[in-house]
Design an enzyme around this catalytic site. Structure first.
Site: not given
Ligand SMILES: [Zn+2]
Length: 252
Positions: A8, A13, A52, A55, A71, A124, A128, A134, A160, A164
């Site tokens: 997303w 989100h 996210d 990361r 996720h 979150h 997802d 997902h 994917h 997003d």
């Molecule tokens: Zn995520």
């Protein structure tokens, strides 16, 4: 090969979080505020991408590694039936994570920091698991290994990544305007549990034309995909709101 694209993107989100927060009762909102304050936030949308963002945060490497598999959930085939021992070994998938964090959030015996973190994860992960890819197929890692060409753009990308953000399209007023827009639609009745939401996502990847013909993403594809993406955001919001309501509203 990425194992997890940022589903997303921040836009999706934040929209889910903002829609969900609007749907909360006054008492649930009141219990939410101190938990958000622990995260130096005022609105649910402020913490919607935290899971996210880990990361890229060097200091949180260990936490990212421990949570990156939470996720998504992968299905083995197009039957789209969730089987916990097979599809969520060791509880390391979105479905089990949503159950665990919901429990922590609702447990007043936990420390405020634990509950605040559970809230950041939940806002979150509920979004997802509603992103169709997902909860897609293991064989192509939820579209991460399904290459596509986007009309009018150079180079390739993967399916994917298209889900997003590009499927949501642009909006001049950004995510806030988009959320306000979607808030005018009727609220979805909140139903089911995380496993069913994941199965719905899987069925959407199977039945709703998510896989483009000839690996090509064109304007017609995006026009077709956008209503599905928006429906999934609204469903995620209604379910997140109901889940937070149960976990946060004062007990009698
Ligand atoms: Zn995520």
């Amino acid at each position: 090969m990425p194992t997890h694209a940022l589903a997303w993107g921040p836009t999706g989100h934040r929209i889910v979080a903002a829609l969900a927060e609007r749907q909360l009762s006054a008492p649930a909102r009141a219990s939410l505020q101190p938990l958000l304050a622990r995260s130096h936030a005022r609105a649910l949308a402020d913490v919607a991408t935290w899971a996210d963002d880990l990361r890229d945060d060097r200091r949180r490497r260990a936490l990212w590694r421990a949570t990156s598999k939470l996720h998504f959930v992968n299905f083995t085939d197009a039957s789209c039936r969730y089987d916990a021992p097979r599809d969520c070994a060791g509880g390391r998938c979105a479905v089990a994570a949503i159950q665990r964090y919901t429990h922590i959030l609702g447990d007043r015996a936990r420390s405020p920091d634990q509950r605040a973190q559970a809230l950041r994860m939940l806002v979150h992960l509920v979004a997802d698991v509603h992103q169709p890819l997902h909860a897609g197929y293991r064989r192509d890692a939820g579209g991460n290994r399904y290459q596509v060409r986007v009309e009018g753009r150079r180079g390739g990308t993967n399916l994917h990544a298209v889900w997003d953000t590009p499927v949501l399209g642009d909006s001049p007023g950004g995510w806030r305007a988009r959320a306000a827009d979607l808030a005018r639609a009727p609220v979805f009745p909140a139903s089911g549990q995380a496993a069913e939401w994941a199965e719905e996502s899987c069925r959407a990847t199977r039945d709703a034309g998510v896989y483009p013909s000839r690996h090509r993403i064109d304007a017609a594809y995006l026009r077709h995909a956008r209503p599905l993406a928006e429906r999934r955001l609204r469903q995620a919001a209604a379910r997140l709101a109901a889940l937070l309501e149960r976990a946060l509203a004062p007990r009698h």
